[in-house]
Motif scaffolding. Structure first.
Motif, PDB file in Angstrom:
ATOM      1  N   PRO A 190       0.819  -1.230   0.000  1.00  0.00           N
ATOM      2  CA  PRO A 190       0.000   0.000   0.000  1.00  0.00           C
ATOM      3  C   PRO A 190       0.847   1.273   0.000  1.00  0.00           C
ATOM      4  CG  PRO A 190      -0.811  -1.576   1.631  1.00  0.00           C
ATOM      5  CD  PRO A 190       0.522  -2.082   1.169  1.00  0.00           C
ATOM      6  N   LEU A 191       1.990   1.234   0.674  1.00  0.00           N
ATOM      7  CA  LEU A 191       2.867   2.396   0.697  1.00  0.00           C
ATOM      8  C   LEU A 191       3.396   2.686  -0.709  1.00  0.00           C
ATOM      9  CD1 LEU A 191       4.673   4.568   1.954  1.00  0.00           C
ATOM     10  CD2 LEU A 191       6.277   2.760   2.615  1.00  0.00           C
ATOM     11  N   LYS A 192       3.883   1.653  -1.392  1.00  0.00           N
ATOM     12  CA  LYS A 192       4.400   1.846  -2.745  1.00  0.00           C
ATOM     13  C   LYS A 192       3.304   2.336  -3.678  1.00  0.00           C
ATOM     14  CE  LYS A 192       6.293  -2.356  -2.858  1.00  0.00           C
ATOM     15  NZ  LYS A 192       7.024  -3.529  -3.365  1.00  0.00           N
ATOM     16  N   GLN A 193       2.110   1.785  -3.530  1.00  0.00           N
ATOM     17  CA  GLN A 193       0.992   2.221  -4.376  1.00  0.00           C
ATOM     18  C   GLN A 193       0.653   3.684  -4.140  1.00  0.00           C
ATOM     19  OE1 GLN A 193      -1.881  -0.767  -3.234  1.00  0.00           O
ATOM     20  NE2 GLN A 193      -1.414  -2.060  -5.011  1.00  0.00           N
ATOM     21  N   GLN A 194       0.705   4.109  -2.871  1.00  0.00           N
ATOM     22  CA  GLN A 194       0.418   5.503  -2.552  1.00  0.00           C
ATOM     23  C   GLN A 194       1.470   6.433  -3.172  1.00  0.00           C
ATOM     24  OE1 GLN A 194       0.254   6.317   1.650  1.00  0.00           O
ATOM     25  NE2 GLN A 194      -0.297   8.459   1.399  1.00  0.00           N
ATOM     26  N   LEU A 195       2.746   6.050  -3.075  1.00  0.00           N
ATOM     27  CA  LEU A 195       3.822   6.863  -3.638  1.00  0.00           C
ATOM     28  C   LEU A 195       3.698   7.006  -5.152  1.00  0.00           C
ATOM     29  CD1 LEU A 195       6.827   5.427  -1.580  1.00  0.00           C
ATOM     30  CD2 LEU A 195       5.997   7.788  -1.477  1.00  0.00           C
ATOM     31  N   LEU A 196       3.298   5.915  -5.817  1.00  0.00           N
ATOM     32  CA  LEU A 196       3.224   5.918  -7.281  1.00  0.00           C
ATOM     33  C   LEU A 196       1.927   6.537  -7.785  1.00  0.00           C
ATOM     34  CD1 LEU A 196       4.664   2.325  -7.911  1.00  0.00           C
ATOM     35  CD2 LEU A 196       5.885   4.504  -7.991  1.00  0.00           C
ATOM     36  N   ARG A 197       0.827   6.135  -7.185  1.00  0.00           N
ATOM     37  CA  ARG A 197      -0.497   6.614  -7.646  1.00  0.00           C
ATOM     38  C   ARG A 197      -0.600   8.142  -7.547  1.00  0.00           C
ATOM     39  NH1 ARG A 197      -3.268   3.628  -4.512  1.00  0.00           N
ATOM     40  NH2 ARG A 197      -3.475   5.149  -2.829  1.00  0.00           N
ATOM     41  N   ASN A 198      -0.076   8.704  -6.483  1.00  0.00           N
ATOM     42  CA  ASN A 198      -0.185  10.150  -6.263  1.00  0.00           C
ATOM     43  C   ASN A 198       1.042  10.924  -6.758  1.00  0.00           C
ATOM     44  OD1 ASN A 198      -2.687   9.726  -5.001  1.00  0.00           O
ATOM     45  ND2 ASN A 198      -1.716   9.376  -3.021  1.00  0.00           N
ATOM     46  N   LYS A 199       1.909  10.229  -7.483  1.00  0.00           N
ATOM     47  CA  LYS A 199       3.092  10.852  -8.100  1.00  0.00           C
ATOM     48  C   LYS A 199       3.939  11.610  -7.068  1.00  0.00           C
ATOM     49  CE  LYS A 199       0.489  11.606 -12.415  1.00  0.00           C
ATOM     50  NZ  LYS A 199      -0.851  11.320 -11.867  1.00  0.00           N
ATOM     51  N   LEU A 200       4.127  11.003  -5.923  1.00  0.00           N
ATOM     52  CA  LEU A 200       4.824  11.653  -4.819  1.00  0.00           C
ATOM     53  C   LEU A 200       6.334  11.408  -4.821  1.00  0.00           C
ATOM     54  CD1 LEU A 200       2.227  10.598  -2.110  1.00  0.00           C
ATOM     55  CD2 LEU A 200       2.685  12.965  -2.792  1.00  0.00           C
ATOM     56  N   LEU A 201       6.755  10.241  -5.257  1.00  0.00           N
ATOM     57  CA  LEU A 201       8.157   9.837  -5.133  1.00  0.00           C
ATOM     58  C   LEU A 201       9.027  10.560  -6.159  1.00  0.00           C
ATOM     59  CD1 LEU A 201      10.224   7.956  -3.763  1.00  0.00           C
ATOM     60  CD2 LEU A 201       9.692   6.246  -5.514  1.00  0.00           C
ATOM     61  N   LYS A 202      10.101  11.212  -5.663  1.00  0.00           N
ATOM     62  CA  LYS A 202      11.008  11.933  -6.554  1.00  0.00           C
ATOM     63  C   LYS A 202      12.418  11.364  -6.550  1.00  0.00           C
ATOM     64  CE  LYS A 202       7.543  14.589  -7.340  1.00  0.00           C
ATOM     65  NZ  LYS A 202       6.745  14.374  -8.565  1.00  0.00           N
ATOM     66  N   GLN A 203      12.839  10.773  -5.423  1.00  0.00           N
ATOM     67  CA  GLN A 203      14.205  10.245  -5.367  1.00  0.00           C
ATOM     68  C   GLN A 203      14.324   9.199  -4.263  1.00  0.00           C
ATOM     69  OE1 GLN A 203      17.192  13.304  -5.199  1.00  0.00           O
ATOM     70  NE2 GLN A 203      18.914  11.891  -5.278  1.00  0.00           N
ATOM     71  N   ILE A 204      15.152   8.174  -4.533  1.00  0.00           N
ATOM     72  CA  ILE A 204      15.538   7.178  -3.530  1.00  0.00           C
ATOM     73  C   ILE A 204      17.056   7.202  -3.423  1.00  0.00           C
ATOM     74  CG2 ILE A 204      15.508   4.754  -2.837  1.00  0.00           C
ATOM     75  CD1 ILE A 204      13.105   4.325  -4.638  1.00  0.00           C
ATOM     76  N   ILE A 205      17.563   7.455  -2.221  1.00  0.00           N
ATOM     77  CA  ILE A 205      19.006   7.385  -1.967  1.00  0.00           C
ATOM     78  C   ILE A 205      19.248   6.122  -1.144  1.00  0.00           C
ATOM     79  CG2 ILE A 205      21.013   8.483  -0.911  1.00  0.00           C
ATOM     80  CD1 ILE A 205      18.189  10.768  -1.495  1.00  0.00           C
ATOM     81  N   LEU A 206      19.856   5.123  -1.750  1.00  0.00           N
ATOM     82  CA  LEU A 206      20.120   3.861  -1.055  1.00  0.00           C
ATOM     83  C   LEU A 206      21.501   3.920  -0.424  1.00  0.00           C
ATOM     84  CD1 LEU A 206      19.015   1.002  -0.466  1.00  0.00           C
ATOM     85  CD2 LEU A 206      20.201   0.235  -2.519  1.00  0.00           C
ATOM     86  N   VAL A 207      21.555   3.667   0.884  1.00  0.00           N
ATOM     87  CA  VAL A 207      22.836   3.680   1.600  1.00  0.00           C
ATOM     88  C   VAL A 207      23.384   2.259   1.580  1.00  0.00           C
ATOM     89  CG1 VAL A 207      24.004   4.272   3.750  1.00  0.00           C
ATOM     90  CG2 VAL A 207      21.985   5.569   3.042  1.00  0.00           C
ATOM     91  N   GLN A 208      24.319   2.018   0.666  1.00  0.00           N
ATOM     92  CA  GLN A 208      24.829   0.668   0.443  1.00  0.00           C
ATOM     93  C   GLN A 208      25.742   0.202   1.566  1.00  0.00           C
ATOM     94  OE1 GLN A 208      23.795  -1.226  -1.925  1.00  0.00           O
ATOM     95  NE2 GLN A 208      23.653  -0.230  -3.900  1.00  0.00           N
ATOM     96  N   ASN A 209      26.401   1.140   2.220  1.00  0.00           N
ATOM     97  CA  ASN A 209      27.383   0.787   3.243  1.00  0.00           C
ATOM     98  C   ASN A 209      26.932   1.408   4.554  1.00  0.00           C
ATOM     99  OD1 ASN A 209      29.628   0.068   4.616  1.00  0.00           O
ATOM    100  ND2 ASN A 209      31.077   1.240   3.419  1.00  0.00           N
TER     101      ASN A 209
END
Length: 525
Positions: A190-209
């Motif tokens: 549901p969280l991913k659907q909310q981020l995508l459906r409402n065009k909210l997500l702009k960036q993901i910074i993944l901390v690999q280390n």
């Protein structure tokens, strides 16, 4: 009990004066000030008047907001509203509690009814919802607010994020630190659907280390940047793998390695798979060859009984073993803390009475050597798995010193050693034995291996064990990617020599210069 002052970071005092169990009960871990500042840079660009921090903790976001560098981003007056249910952690904010722009509420954010927020910034609690004390009381109201039934195994961080997204004003911005697992699980759908459906997500910074950037964190971390502008924009993907990378940043949104159309992120799939496939594709320069074109990696010498074969200088003296029955060796990875092993450094290990003498028996006729072999047999060393396969059991394989070593086990960056000494490596390192052409470019191969790009590309072939431990076998390294001869020969010889000089005294400087040398190879392909 110490208290932080001004925008100082009071986390050290808090960690010293609270138990692990207390912090676990509240799902607490702490945001490095540099990360907080970068997150603020994102949310403050929209000039918010009302800023919300749903999990105040030690107040790192507000403290950084008071810093001169960040304060200049604010063009108007603002109100900073915060929530936290732990009175103990809030007691560490008495130095800033009276500030007129700050409103601290000792209440449960999940039970709060808040509207009209221009910016939200948060490092939420990390725990399962079923471990949250007030879950039964909160559940009906929360489910009505976020619009779906909560699963017991939901991470509280995901619930904080969903509630916050619903409270954000149009054109508002949000920055959240999240466990990346939220985007790989069923409860995160549901969280991913909310981020995508409402065009909210702009960036993901993944901390690999994450251990380098977020000490004491046992899960993979990401930073989510959102904006409620209803625009179908490409999602930026960033991969951060070291503290040095973090220190060089000024703006998350201007630093990314890839962009994806919003439609390529699907709610039903694991986002780690999308992220990994995109970054791997991006990171593979064309024209690279394999290490086997330059030589081969070989495991270190396996003695089968290091306690017998790897001797300290004091033991050599005790057993009166002559200089002709041992050679230099490195028996433990911890003995090498630098990128370079010189004969001078080797002598420092000798002076420290480290086990750097490897028994190398050419002639077992001397009384002293016979006595030492008998001692080994009395201890049962001759009946070990490897020793009993050898005839005689105390004869080790003969090798020449390898000029380049790679550590067998690692948790973050793998260890690379340019061996300028006459020491052999035991099984803690794999040794690289170059062919004639490989020998002529061995320093350039070393530069590649210590660079960030070399580390990332070679680690694709690593084997993953539990608790974050990774391992290389020689075949894994032989199949790894390395620049082709033309690319290596194009490296600036003067700068390569400078890397080797820096490697003896300034590891971070050597890495930084190696990254510069690799940049034309990477960007040119």
């Amino acid at each position: 009990m110490g208290k932080g002052m001004g925008n100082a970071d009071p986390s050290s005092d808090y960690l010293l004066n609270t138990s692990v169990q207390h912090r676990k009960t509240y799902g607490q871990f702490f945001t490095p000030p540099r990360v907080a500042r970068l997150m603020l840079h994102w949310v403050l660009q929209s000039q918010p008047r009302r800023i919300l921090d749903p999990a105040f903790g030690l107040g790192v976001f507000y403290r950084e907001l008071l810093s001169p560098e960040v304060r200049t981003l604010m063009a108007s007056a603002y109100q900073f509203i915060t929530y936290d249910i732990d009175p103990l952690i809030l007691s560490y904010s008495q130095d800033i509690a009276s500030n007129s722009s700050l409103q601290i509420l000792t209440e449960d954010y999940l039970n709060a009814d808040i509207q009209g927020v221009d910016a939200i910034i948060c490092n939420p609690p990390y725990m399962r919802f079923q471990k949250f004390l007030n879950r039964q009381e909160l559940r009906p109201k929360l489910e009505e607010r976020i619009g779906y039934k909560l699963k017991g195994n939901s991470n509280l961080a995901a619930i904080f994020l969903m509630k916050s997204l619903a409270e954000l004003n149009p054109q508002g911005r949000l920055a959240f630190i999240m466990p990346f697992e939220c985007f790989n699980t069923g409860y995160g759908l549901p969280l991913k659907q909310q981020l995508l459906r409402n065009k909210l997500l702009k960036q993901i910074i993944l901390v690999q280390n994450e251990q380098d950037v977020f000490p004491n964190v046992l899960t993979t971390i990401c930073i989510i940047l959102c904006e409620k502008n209803n625009k179908n924009e490409r999602v930026k993907l960033s991969s951060m793998d070291s503290q040095s990378t973090l220190e060089g940043l000024r703006d998350f949104s201007q630093w990314y390695q890839a962009q994806l159309p919003l439609e390529q992120l699907c709610g039903e799939q694991k986002w780690s798979a999308v992220f990994e496939s995109t970054m791997v594709k991006l990171m593979t320069p064309t024209g690279f060859c394999s290490f086997s074109d330059y030589g081969r990696f070989q495991r270190g010498i396996a003695t089968g009984a290091n306690a017998f074969f790897a001797l300290k200088p004091s033991q050599v003296e005790q057993f009166q073993l002559g200089d002709d029955c041992w050679c230099y060796c490195i028996s433990k990875s911890q003995q090498i803390q630098d990128f370079m092993l010189t004969n001078g450094r080797l002598q420092q290990l000798v002076q420290g009475d480290k086990p750097v003498y490897c028994l190398d028996i050419l002639n077992a006729e001397t009384p002293e050597l016979k006595a030492y072999i008998s001692f080994g047999e009395e201890c049962g060393y001759h009946q070990r798995y490897l020793t009993k396969m050898r005839h005689p059991w105390y004869k080790l394989e003969r090798r020449q010193p390898s000029p380049l070593w790679v550590g067998v086990f690692h948790r973050q960056r793998f260890k690379v050693v340019r061996n300028l000494s006459n020491a052999l490596n035991l099984t803690c390192f794999h040794g690289f034995y170059p062919n004639p052409f490989g020998a002529s470019v061995i320093d350039k191969i070393f530069v590649y291996l210590i660079s960030d790009m070399g580390q990332k590309l070679v680690k694709r072939n690593q084997r993953q064990y539990g608790n974050g431990l990774d391992k290389f076998e020689p075949g894994d390294l032989n199949q790894s990617l390395v620049p082709n001869p033309e690319q290596l020969q194009g490296m600036d010889e003067t700068k390569v020599a400078k890397v080797l000089h820096l490697a003896q005294e300034d590891a971070l400087g050597a890495i930084a210069l190696s990254n510069q040398l690799m940049e034309p190879i990477y960007s040119g392909h």
